[in-house]
Design a protein around this motif. Structure first.
Motif, PDB file in Angstrom:
ATOM      1  N   LEU A 110       0.801  -1.151   0.087  1.00 24.91           N
ATOM      2  CA  LEU A 110       0.044   0.108  -0.166  1.00 24.91           C
ATOM      3  C   LEU A 110       1.044   1.131   0.132  1.00 24.91           C
ATOM      4  CD1 LEU A 110      -2.827   1.284   0.020  1.00 24.91           C
ATOM      5  CD2 LEU A 110      -2.546   1.039   2.581  1.00 24.91           C
ATOM      6  N   SER A 113       2.260   1.851  -3.357  1.00 22.29           N
ATOM      7  CA  SER A 113       1.137   2.232  -4.387  1.00 22.29           C
ATOM      8  C   SER A 113       0.912   3.698  -4.129  1.00 22.29           C
ATOM      9  CB  SER A 113      -0.063   1.342  -3.961  1.00 22.29           C
ATOM     10  OG  SER A 113       0.248   0.116  -4.580  1.00 22.29           O
ATOM     11  N   PRO A 153       0.568  -3.483  -7.845  1.00 29.15           N
ATOM     12  CA  PRO A 153      -0.203  -2.224  -7.579  1.00 29.15           C
ATOM     13  C   PRO A 153       0.587  -0.880  -7.776  1.00 29.15           C
ATOM     14  CG  PRO A 153      -0.031  -3.873  -5.638  1.00 29.15           C
ATOM     15  CD  PRO A 153       0.756  -4.408  -6.791  1.00 29.15           C
ATOM     16  N   ALA A 157      -0.941   1.861 -10.303  1.00 29.84           N
ATOM     17  CA  ALA A 157      -1.044   3.206 -10.021  1.00 29.84           C
ATOM     18  C   ALA A 157      -0.615   4.188 -10.927  1.00 29.84           C
ATOM     19  CB  ALA A 157      -0.334   3.365  -8.539  1.00 29.84           C
ATOM     20  N   VAL A 194      -8.521   6.982  -8.766  1.00 27.40           N
ATOM     21  CA  VAL A 194      -8.192   6.316  -7.398  1.00 27.40           C
ATOM     22  C   VAL A 194      -8.853   4.625  -7.051  1.00 27.40           C
ATOM     23  CG1 VAL A 194      -7.999   6.844  -5.050  1.00 27.40           C
ATOM     24  CG2 VAL A 194      -7.142   8.203  -6.454  1.00 27.40           C
ATOM     25  N   PRO A 195     -10.309   5.237  -7.081  1.00 29.68           N
ATOM     26  CA  PRO A 195     -10.848   3.719  -6.787  1.00 29.68           C
ATOM     27  C   PRO A 195     -10.648   2.523  -7.752  1.00 29.68           C
ATOM     28  CG  PRO A 195     -12.243   5.736  -6.522  1.00 29.68           C
ATOM     29  CD  PRO A 195     -11.092   6.083  -7.282  1.00 29.68           C
ATOM     30  N   TRP A 197      -7.900   2.114  -9.123  1.00 30.46           N
ATOM     31  CA  TRP A 197      -6.619   1.769  -9.020  1.00 30.46           C
ATOM     32  C   TRP A 197      -6.607   0.539  -7.627  1.00 30.46           C
ATOM     33  CZ3 TRP A 197      -5.000   2.819  -3.774  1.00 30.46           C
ATOM     34  CH2 TRP A 197      -3.939   2.002  -3.213  1.00 30.46           C
ATOM     35  N   TYR A 198      -7.365   1.133  -6.605  1.00 29.65           N
ATOM     36  CA  TYR A 198      -7.676   0.004  -5.346  1.00 29.65           C
ATOM     37  C   TYR A 198      -8.523  -1.120  -5.803  1.00 29.65           C
ATOM     38  CZ  TYR A 198      -9.099  -0.856  -0.794  1.00 29.65           C
ATOM     39  OH  TYR A 198      -9.133  -1.843   0.447  1.00 29.65           O
ATOM     40  N   TYR A 202      -4.798  -2.737  -6.217  1.00 35.78           N
ATOM     41  CA  TYR A 202      -4.518  -3.334  -4.799  1.00 35.78           C
ATOM     42  C   TYR A 202      -4.933  -4.444  -4.783  1.00 35.78           C
ATOM     43  CZ  TYR A 202      -3.477  -3.253   0.106  1.00 35.78           C
ATOM     44  OH  TYR A 202      -3.170  -3.627   1.272  1.00 35.78           O
TER      45      TYR A 202
END
Length: 470
Positions: A110, A113, A153, A157, A194-195, A197-198, A202
């Protein structure tokens, strides 16, 4: 005697592209022919089958190869030098210790990332990945487990920021073609990126990392035992942070000023703007950073000039294969673009009559899969939907931005063997072609689908407001 050439219909071009990709996969995965040779062989055969005139055969091949090398070779070479110095000086270990002390070993992926998301705002995908590689490798060795847990991840990103968020060239170009507000594209692009990527980078990356074990490649490892011992200096955390932020700041001069010019805040004709933009060109920014690294990690530490030369020279050998394979991937993609398959497919899809929001995504996705380049896919799709968007007064500002994001989502969809970025990731992660297809290609497809779903939410919500309200 006239040159032999012919023009194929759209279905014929599509058949050639599918056959070319199939042959390429057989050569690499079944016959175990080196990817560099396989890409060249298939590029030549594809160009001939698609009817490219024999007089244009070599210019087409070399144009695609050289076009990619012009950007990738400098970035990979300079990035490898920087990474080599960070690695064997002990700088990567210093930064790794600081990250783990702050976030803990369990949150190391995390932490990497989040850093990549921040770095990815002004830095292009390939440059950012090269700069972060030594940190990713060191964290993976320190914490343990598959390299995918950390690298996937972080790479994702960089990818989402490059695709969805200005000041990167793709969304900026699409915004200009469709008349979208670039500032609004940036804000909503971050809310989509961002969401996305998550979920993909991730969560899906963690899923992959637990099921596919990849050892850390030895690209940045010392070949001569004395180099690592002699060059090691255990630099301060502040020094390493400066070397990582320096290219970030310099590149932001370029991308930030380009954005400011698009918004009308500055003029690209001003001399001071041109100078700062030149300093912020990615190869120049990395070159400046490499020189600073030679000073801070070498000369300032009392290291001999000959030792520093050996250190930077030792970084180039391991990445030569990556550079050549990536260039050959660009050759293959360049041949497919020269056949006109992307435009032919896009024109055919444009006549189907889908809603413009969906049609733009589908066109961008199909062109991306057919010819490899995300930038070409995005600009092609934007150019095709431009008349509909500009001539429709019912679209409000947010809906136009949502259309730009939908096109961007399609342009990243399912990058595979005709995309030079596919080979960059494959070689940097130490993955074979089959594994790269199962991980990176699937991940890129998910980036497109999730991004399109989120852009759809933005579009549907904004459609509830009248055209003049947003």
């Amino acid at each position: 005697m006239t040159d032999l050439n012919w023009t194929l219909p759209t279905w014929g071009l599509l058949l050639v592209a599918v056959a070319a990709i199939g042959v390429l996969l057989v050569l690499i995965m079944r016959l175990r022919i080196h990817a560099f040779l396989s890409l060249i062989i298939v590029s030549v055969l594809t160009a001939i089958a698609a009817g490219i005139p024999f007089g244009q055969l070599m210019p087409t091949l070399l144009g695609g190869f050289g076009g990619v090398l012009a950007s990738v070779a400098l970035l990979v070479g300079l990035g490898a030098m920087l990474g080599r110095m960070l690695e064997i000086s002990g700088g990567a270990q210093v930064l790794t210790d600081a990250l783990i002390a702050r976030f803990g070993e369990r949150r190391a992926p995390l932490a990497l990332s989040v850093a990549s998301l921040l770095f990815g705002f002004p830095i292009f995908f390939d440059a950012g990945l090269v700069v972060m590689l030594p940190i990713i490798y060191t964290v993976a060795r320190r914490v343990g487990g598959s390299l995918l847990l950390y690298a996937f991840p972080a790479a994702t990103a960089f990818s989402v920021m490059h695709i969805y968020v200005p000041p990167h060239p793709g969304p900026v170009a699409a915004s200009g073609l469709l008349g979208a507000n670039v500032g609004l594209v940036m804000i909503l692009g971050v809310l989509v990126a961002v969401p996305t990527w998550y979920i993909v980078g991730y969560l899906f990356g963690t899923f992959l990392g637990r099921r596919i074990h990849l050892p850390v490649p030895d690209l940045l490892d010392a070949e001569e035992g004395s180099i690592e011992t002699e060059f090691r200096s255990d630099p301060k955390f502040g020094t390493i942070l400066f070397l990582l932020l320096l290219p970030l700041g310099l590149i932001f001069l370029n991308t930030g000023l380009n954005f400011a010019a698009t918004a009308g805040w500055v003029s690209l004709d001003d001399v001071w703007v041109q100078v700062l933009r030149s300093l912020g060109e990615t190869p120049i920014a990395l070159l400046i950073t490499v020189v600073f690294a030679m000073w801070l990690l070498g000369w300032r530490q009392g290291k001999k000039h000959g030792l520093i030369e050996r250190v930077v020279d030792s970084a180039l050998g391991p990445v030569c294969s990556i550079i050549l394979i990536t260039g050959a991937g660009g050759m293959f993609g360049g041949v497919l673009r020269a056949t006109g398959i992307g435009g032919a497919i896009a024109d055919s899809l444009a006549a189907v009559g889908l809603p413009i929001f969906v049609a733009g995504f589908v066109i961008a996705a199909v062109v991306r899969v057919a010819q490899g380049s995300a930038t070409v896919a995005l600009t092609t799709a934007a150019a095709l939907v431009q008349p509909v968007v500009l001539d429709n007064p019912d679209f409000n500002a947010v809906q136009v931005v949502a259309i730009v994001l939908a096109l961007a989502a399609g342009s990243v969809f399912a990058g595979h063997v005709n995309d030079s970025g596919f080979w960059l990731v494959s070689r940097f992660f130490g993955m074979d072609t089959k594994t790269t297809l199962k991980t990176w290609t699937v991940g890129q497809a998910l980036l497109g689908l999730v991004g399109f779903a989120l852009a759809s939410v933005v579009y549907l919500l904004s459609s509830l407001a009248p055209a003049g309200a947003l």
